[in-house]
Design a protein around this motif. Structure first.
Motif, mmCIF file in Angstrom:
data_model
loop_
_atom_site.group_PDB
_atom_site.id
_atom_site.type_symbol
_atom_site.label_atom_id
_atom_site.label_comp_id
_atom_site.label_asym_id
_atom_site.label_seq_id
_atom_site.Cartn_x
_atom_site.Cartn_y
_atom_site.Cartn_z
ATOM 1 N N SER A 33 -11.060 39.652 -72.755
ATOM 2 C CA SER A 33 -11.811 38.992 -71.689
ATOM 3 C C SER A 33 -11.607 39.773 -70.390
ATOM 4 O O SER A 33 -10.845 40.733 -70.349
ATOM 5 C CB SER A 33 -11.326 37.545 -71.507
ATOM 6 O OG SER A 33 -9.965 37.530 -71.124
ATOM 7 N N GLY A 34 -12.318 39.368 -69.373
ATOM 8 C CA GLY A 34 -12.150 39.977 -68.057
ATOM 9 C C GLY A 34 -13.016 41.209 -67.852
ATOM 10 O O GLY A 34 -13.843 41.571 -68.688
ATOM 11 N N ASP A 35 -12.779 41.856 -66.713
ATOM 12 C CA ASP A 35 -13.583 43.013 -66.325
ATOM 13 C C ASP A 35 -13.471 44.174 -67.307
ATOM 14 O O ASP A 35 -14.466 44.849 -67.591
ATOM 15 C CB ASP A 35 -13.191 43.491 -64.926
ATOM 16 C CG ASP A 35 -13.574 42.499 -63.841
ATOM 17 O OD1 ASP A 35 -14.469 41.662 -64.079
ATOM 18 O OD2 ASP A 35 -12.977 42.560 -62.747
ATOM 19 N N LEU A 36 -12.271 44.421 -67.834
ATOM 20 C CA LEU A 36 -12.144 45.523 -68.788
ATOM 21 C C LEU A 36 -12.889 45.236 -70.090
ATOM 22 O O LEU A 36 -13.377 46.162 -70.742
ATOM 23 C CB LEU A 36 -10.683 45.846 -69.074
ATOM 24 C CG LEU A 36 -9.988 46.710 -68.029
ATOM 25 C CD1 LEU A 36 -8.530 46.946 -68.406
ATOM 26 C CD2 LEU A 36 -10.700 48.035 -67.828
ATOM 27 N N LYS A 37 -13.029 43.979 -70.473
ATOM 28 C CA LYS A 37 -13.831 43.625 -71.644
ATOM 29 C C LYS A 37 -15.296 43.974 -71.388
ATOM 30 O O LYS A 37 -15.981 44.542 -72.242
ATOM 31 C CB LYS A 37 -13.675 42.135 -71.974
ATOM 32 C CG LYS A 37 -14.626 41.626 -73.041
ATOM 33 C CD LYS A 37 -14.352 42.227 -74.405
ATOM 34 C CE LYS A 37 -15.158 41.489 -75.456
ATOM 35 N NZ LYS A 37 -15.759 42.362 -76.422
ATOM 36 N N VAL A 38 -15.768 43.660 -70.191
ATOM 37 C CA VAL A 38 -17.148 43.993 -69.811
ATOM 38 C C VAL A 38 -17.342 45.505 -69.865
ATOM 39 O O VAL A 38 -18.332 46.004 -70.404
ATOM 40 C CB VAL A 38 -17.480 43.448 -68.405
ATOM 41 C CG1 VAL A 38 -18.838 43.948 -67.936
ATOM 42 C CG2 VAL A 38 -17.429 41.926 -68.395
ATOM 43 N N VAL A 39 -16.385 46.241 -69.333
ATOM 44 C CA VAL A 39 -16.476 47.701 -69.326
ATOM 45 C C VAL A 39 -16.491 48.258 -70.747
ATOM 46 O O VAL A 39 -17.288 49.139 -71.067
ATOM 47 C CB VAL A 39 -15.315 48.309 -68.505
ATOM 48 C CG1 VAL A 39 -15.227 49.812 -68.698
ATOM 49 C CG2 VAL A 39 -15.484 47.972 -67.033
ATOM 50 N N THR A 40 -15.629 47.741 -71.624
ATOM 51 C CA THR A 40 -15.614 48.249 -72.999
ATOM 52 C C THR A 40 -16.909 47.908 -73.729
ATOM 53 O O THR A 40 -17.384 48.699 -74.539
ATOM 54 C CB THR A 40 -14.401 47.734 -73.795
ATOM 55 O OG1 THR A 40 -14.400 46.315 -73.806
ATOM 56 C CG2 THR A 40 -13.107 48.251 -73.215
ATOM 57 N N LEU A 49 -18.832 54.693 -66.860
ATOM 58 C CA LEU A 49 -18.442 54.007 -65.634
ATOM 59 C C LEU A 49 -17.290 54.755 -64.990
ATOM 60 O O LEU A 49 -16.305 55.074 -65.662
ATOM 61 C CB LEU A 49 -18.007 52.571 -65.937
ATOM 62 C CG LEU A 49 -17.486 51.788 -64.750
ATOM 63 C CD1 LEU A 49 -18.636 51.385 -63.846
ATOM 64 C CD2 LEU A 49 -16.705 50.594 -65.209
ATOM 65 N N LYS A 51 -14.936 54.703 -61.252
ATOM 66 C CA LYS A 51 -14.655 54.052 -59.974
ATOM 67 C C LYS A 51 -13.322 54.582 -59.475
ATOM 68 O O LYS A 51 -12.306 54.462 -60.164
ATOM 69 C CB LYS A 51 -14.596 52.536 -60.135
ATOM 70 C CG LYS A 51 -14.336 51.819 -58.823
ATOM 71 C CD LYS A 51 -14.377 50.321 -58.993
ATOM 72 C CE LYS A 51 -14.139 49.668 -57.637
ATOM 73 N NZ LYS A 51 -14.130 48.223 -57.742
#
Length: 72
Positions: A33-40, A49, A51
């Protein structure tokens, strides 16, 4: 300034955590979950991506990098 970087390499599975202060590289468990889940999830579709990174290149070996070469 941040001294930890999360990276991945094209055509390889997984994420890696690079701690520049500790001189370590360790695999990061797949985020659930979280932002790293979105990135993966985005990475799985081919999205790149970046940053806060101003250079990232692939090299064939550490020897190549130390001699000034990269796959450009």
């Amino acid at each position: 300034m941040a001294t930890v970087v999360v990276i991945s390499v094209e055509d390889q599975d997984g994420l890696w955590v690079v701690d520049l202060d500790a001189n370590t590289v360790v695999p990061l468990p797949a985020p659930k979950s979280g932002d790293l889940k979105v990135v993966t999830d985005l990475r799985a579709t081919g999205t790149i991506l970046t940053k806060g990174v101003n250079i990232a290149v692939v090299v064939k070996s550490a020897e190549a990098a130390f001699s000034g070469h990269y796959d450009g």
